[in-house]
Design a protein around this motif. Structure first.
Motif, short mmCIF file in Angstrom:
data_model
loop_
_atom_site.label_atom_id
_atom_site.label_comp_id
_atom_site.label_asym_id
_atom_site.label_seq_id
_atom_site.Cartn_x
_atom_site.Cartn_y
_atom_site.Cartn_z
N TYR A 165 36.01 48.37 58.79
CA TYR A 165 36.12 47.51 57.62
C TYR A 165 36.54 48.36 56.42
O TYR A 165 35.99 49.44 56.20
CB TYR A 165 34.79 46.83 57.32
CG TYR A 165 34.47 45.68 58.24
CD1 TYR A 165 34.54 44.36 57.79
CD2 TYR A 165 34.13 45.89 59.57
CE1 TYR A 165 34.25 43.30 58.64
CE2 TYR A 165 33.85 44.84 60.43
CZ TYR A 165 33.91 43.54 59.95
OH TYR A 165 33.63 42.49 60.79
N LEU A 166 37.51 47.86 55.66
CA LEU A 166 37.95 48.54 54.46
C LEU A 166 37.57 47.69 53.25
O LEU A 166 38.03 46.56 53.10
CB LEU A 166 39.47 48.76 54.48
CG LEU A 166 40.09 49.36 53.22
CD1 LEU A 166 39.49 50.72 52.91
CD2 LEU A 166 41.60 49.49 53.37
N ASN A 167 36.69 48.22 52.41
CA ASN A 167 36.19 47.48 51.24
C ASN A 167 35.74 46.07 51.60
O ASN A 167 36.03 45.10 50.90
CB ASN A 167 37.26 47.44 50.14
CG ASN A 167 37.42 48.78 49.45
OD1 ASN A 167 36.62 49.70 49.65
ND2 ASN A 167 38.45 48.92 48.64
N GLY A 168 35.03 45.97 52.72
CA GLY A 168 34.43 44.70 53.11
C GLY A 168 35.30 43.81 53.96
O GLY A 168 34.84 42.80 54.49
N VAL A 169 36.57 44.16 54.12
CA VAL A 169 37.49 43.32 54.89
C VAL A 169 37.84 44.02 56.20
O VAL A 169 38.23 45.19 56.20
CB VAL A 169 38.78 43.04 54.09
CG1 VAL A 169 39.74 42.17 54.90
CG2 VAL A 169 38.45 42.36 52.77
N LYS A 170 37.70 43.31 57.30
CA LYS A 170 38.02 43.88 58.60
C LYS A 170 39.51 44.17 58.69
O LYS A 170 40.33 43.30 58.41
CB LYS A 170 37.61 42.93 59.73
CG LYS A 170 37.82 43.52 61.13
CD LYS A 170 37.35 42.53 62.19
CE LYS A 170 37.59 43.08 63.59
NZ LYS A 170 37.16 42.13 64.63
N ILE A 171 39.85 45.39 59.07
CA ILE A 171 41.26 45.76 59.20
C ILE A 171 41.83 45.11 60.46
O ILE A 171 41.28 45.23 61.55
CB ILE A 171 41.44 47.28 59.27
CG1 ILE A 171 41.01 47.92 57.94
CG2 ILE A 171 42.88 47.64 59.58
CD1 ILE A 171 41.13 49.42 57.91
N ASN A 172 42.93 44.39 60.28
CA ASN A 172 43.59 43.71 61.38
C ASN A 172 44.45 44.70 62.15
O ASN A 172 45.51 45.11 61.69
CB ASN A 172 44.43 42.55 60.86
CG ASN A 172 45.08 41.76 61.96
OD1 ASN A 172 44.75 41.92 63.13
ND2 ASN A 172 46.01 40.91 61.60
N MET A 173 44.00 45.09 63.32
CA MET A 173 44.70 46.10 64.11
C MET A 173 45.61 45.51 65.18
O MET A 173 46.28 46.24 65.90
CB MET A 173 43.68 47.03 64.79
CG MET A 173 42.85 47.84 63.82
SD MET A 173 43.83 49.11 63.02
CE MET A 173 42.56 49.99 62.11
N GLY A 174 45.58 44.18 65.34
CA GLY A 174 46.39 43.59 66.40
C GLY A 174 45.88 44.03 67.76
O GLY A 174 44.68 43.95 68.05
N ASP A 175 46.78 44.52 68.61
CA ASP A 175 46.36 44.96 69.95
C ASP A 175 45.99 46.44 69.98
O ASP A 175 45.66 46.99 71.03
CB ASP A 175 47.47 44.68 70.97
CG ASP A 175 48.77 45.40 70.63
OD1 ASP A 175 48.87 45.95 69.51
OD2 ASP A 175 49.68 45.40 71.48
N PRO A 206 37.03 48.90 41.59
CA PRO A 206 35.81 49.45 42.20
C PRO A 206 35.77 49.29 43.70
O PRO A 206 36.24 48.28 44.25
CB PRO A 206 34.69 48.67 41.52
CG PRO A 206 35.34 47.40 41.03
CD PRO A 206 36.73 47.80 40.66
N ALA A 207 35.24 50.29 44.37
CA ALA A 207 35.13 50.26 45.83
C ALA A 207 34.19 49.14 46.27
O ALA A 207 33.25 48.77 45.57
CB ALA A 207 34.61 51.61 46.33
N GLY A 208 34.48 48.61 47.45
CA GLY A 208 33.62 47.58 48.02
C GLY A 208 33.66 46.28 47.24
O GLY A 208 32.65 45.58 47.12
N LEU A 209 34.82 45.91 46.74
CA LEU A 209 34.97 44.70 45.93
C LEU A 209 34.75 43.47 46.80
O LEU A 209 35.57 43.14 47.65
CB LEU A 209 36.36 44.67 45.30
CG LEU A 209 36.63 43.61 44.24
CD1 LEU A 209 35.76 43.83 43.02
CD2 LEU A 209 38.09 43.62 43.84
N ASN A 210 33.65 42.76 46.59
CA ASN A 210 33.37 41.57 47.39
C ASN A 210 32.72 40.44 46.60
O ASN A 210 32.16 39.52 47.17
CB ASN A 210 32.48 41.92 48.60
CG ASN A 210 31.17 42.56 48.20
OD1 ASN A 210 30.77 42.53 47.04
ND2 ASN A 210 30.50 43.17 49.17
N ARG A 211 32.82 40.53 45.26
CA ARG A 211 32.36 39.45 44.39
C ARG A 211 33.42 39.24 43.30
O ARG A 211 33.54 40.03 42.38
CB ARG A 211 30.99 39.75 43.78
CG ARG A 211 29.85 39.78 44.79
CD ARG A 211 28.50 39.93 44.10
NE ARG A 211 28.18 38.77 43.25
CZ ARG A 211 27.66 37.64 43.70
NH1 ARG A 211 27.41 37.49 44.99
NH2 ARG A 211 27.39 36.64 42.86
#
Length: 466
Positions: A35-45, A160-165
């Motif tokens: 997860y990057l700053n709270g968002v799961k990185i979409n890696m595909g296959d 800011p890091a971890g922006l989730n609000r």
């Protein structure tokens, strides 16, 4: 016996050379999540995995989600990762790397797994100034990164890091967050226009007032880390009221056709979604390239003269039109038309006499009335009434456009804004029906809603349907 020993020695030697030649490594990998700053990185296959206790990630997808480019030199088995201020060189099978010209030692060598170049997560993240934490309970790696961006005003901003609000005042930014698949729970407050937009899906979020004059007490009450708004609106009183509380203001327009792509990538960079942004931008370019290709050979004398106005002008004594420096002008001319106001700038006031003098061949009327056109409209009843009233307007009825009933209605969402490129498909088919017989603008708009916003297409967006 000697032959067997010789064979075994050769086999061991070849196996030891596998990493150097970029072949699939004989390692046992355990899949994990990043997860990057709270968002799961979409890696595909290409999934991140744990090898010998080290989290390994696909170099290209991870780096590109950080806004960097990746180059591969097959001869030397070298990977080069380059961003605005970071340069990293890695060699498959080697624990030595070069970061910004300085030699560094890795805990684990880059390797190839199932045809994908994998690098140690911690090393590559720290090279970009990020911090990696391991969530043991969830079995995932969490990357926290202070993101440096340049906003729509040209100012440098460290997010800011971890922006989730987030509080979102900008409707176009809210739609872009949907395109980037940012989780709903990250949005803790929105402007009235974002809340009431029928297809954005933020009707249950806390309202913090209008986008022009937000309620600062309400913003503070939802405790956001940042507020996303337009470059110019509201004015700097927004910063004056929020900065003392440690709330960052991120100004991104996301409505100007000429800067939209860059704005979207900037927004994506904050959440590690650059790859998704680039995929959308490529989709957009592919869908609209047909317009560019089919109108590029039009000679000036063969171009259609077109006039664009808002529906509110029909009942006004002085009309406003759209000239240079406006998205509507760009939409009209990108569709191959000659905007009759092209020699003026911005939003000039024009007289009925001026309209009659220009005598446009076709007129396009944009409307934002939600009872007439848009996502929540169920039929053509009201939009057809609007068109009928335009055809009998004392000014329009005297133009070539009015006489030939070449008057069209389109949602302002497609006529000057973040979806002008989609509106240009409708405009092009109205202006040059013979050149665009095989183009179905509504089908492309449907794909936009379903593929990128993840919702069904509804409503009436243009009339008559081209």
């Amino acid at each position: 016996m000697k032959k067997k020993i010789c064979f075994l020695m050769i086999f061991v030697l070849l196996m030891s050379l596998l990493p150097a030649f970029g072949l699939a490594n004989p390692v046992k990998a355990q899949e994990t999540q990043v997860y990057l700053n709270g968002v799961k990185i979409n890696m595909g296959d290409a999934l991140p995995c744990i090898v010998n206790g080290r989290t390994m990630v696909p170099v290209r997808l991870f780096s590109e989600n950080l806004g960097a480019t990746v180059k591969w030199d097959n001869t030397t088995q070298t990977v080069t990762i380059q961003s605005e201020d970071v340069s990293v060189k890695l060699i498959i099978g080697k624990k030595e790397a070069v970061v910004n010209g300085k030699n560094k030692t890795l805990d684990a060598a880059p390797m190839v797994i199932s045809g994908r170049t994998m690098v140690p997560l911690r090393f590559i993240a720290e090279a970009f100034g990020a911090v990696v934490k391991w969530d043991k309970e969830a079995s995932k790696a969490v990357v926290v990164w202070n993101v440096k961006i340049k906003d729509s005003t040209g100012n440098d901003v460290t997010v800011p890091a971890g922006l989730n609000r987030l509080v979102v005042l900008n409707t176009d930014a809210a739609e872009s967050l949907r395109i980037l698949q940012i989780p709903d729970e990250f949005i803790v407050g929105v402007s009235d226009t974002v809340k009431t937009d029928p297809y954005l899906g933020f009707e249950n979020k806390e309202s913090v007032g209008s986008w022009q004059k937000p309620n600062f007490e309400k913003i503070l009450s939802v405790k956001p880390q940042a507020v996303i708004t337009y470059g110019k609106w509201p004015d700097t009183t927004l910063e004056d009221n929020l900065k003392p509380a440690g709330i960052k203001v991120i100004r991104l327009d996301l409505y100007k056709p000429e800067t939209y792509d860059n704005d979207l990538k900037t927004l994506a960079k904050i959440f590690g979604r650059v790859k998704t942004a680039e995929e959308f931008i490529q989709w957009k370019a592919n869908k609209t390239a047909v317009v560019v290709d089919r109108v590029k050979d039009l000679k000036p004398e063969n171009k259609v003269k077109v006039f664009g106005i808002w529906s509110s002008s029909l009942t006004a004594t002085t009309w406003k039109t759209f000239a240079q420096n406006t998205a509507v002008h760009q939409g009209l001319e990108s569709a191959g038309g000659i905007n009759v106001a092209r020699d003026m700038k911005d939003y000039p006031e024009i007289s009925p006499e001026w309209v009659l003098e220009k005598n446009p061949d076709k007129i396009v009327i944009g409307t934002y009335d939600k009872d007439v056109i848009g996502y929540s409209v169920k039929d053509n009843t009201n939009v057809s009434k609007l068109r009928d009233s335009a055809l009998v307007n004392p000014v329009i009825s005297q133009t070539n456009a009015g006489k030939n009933k070449e008057v069209y209605i389109i949602s302002t969402k497609l006529f000057g804004g973040n979806k002008t490129y989609l509106g240009s498909l409708y405009l092009a088919k109205w202006l040059y029906p013979d050149r665009f017989k095989d183009v179905n603008p509504s089908q492309i708009l449907k794909e936009y809603f379903e593929k990128w916003l993840g919702i069904p297409m509804k409503g009436v967006w243009a009339y008559p349907e081209p």
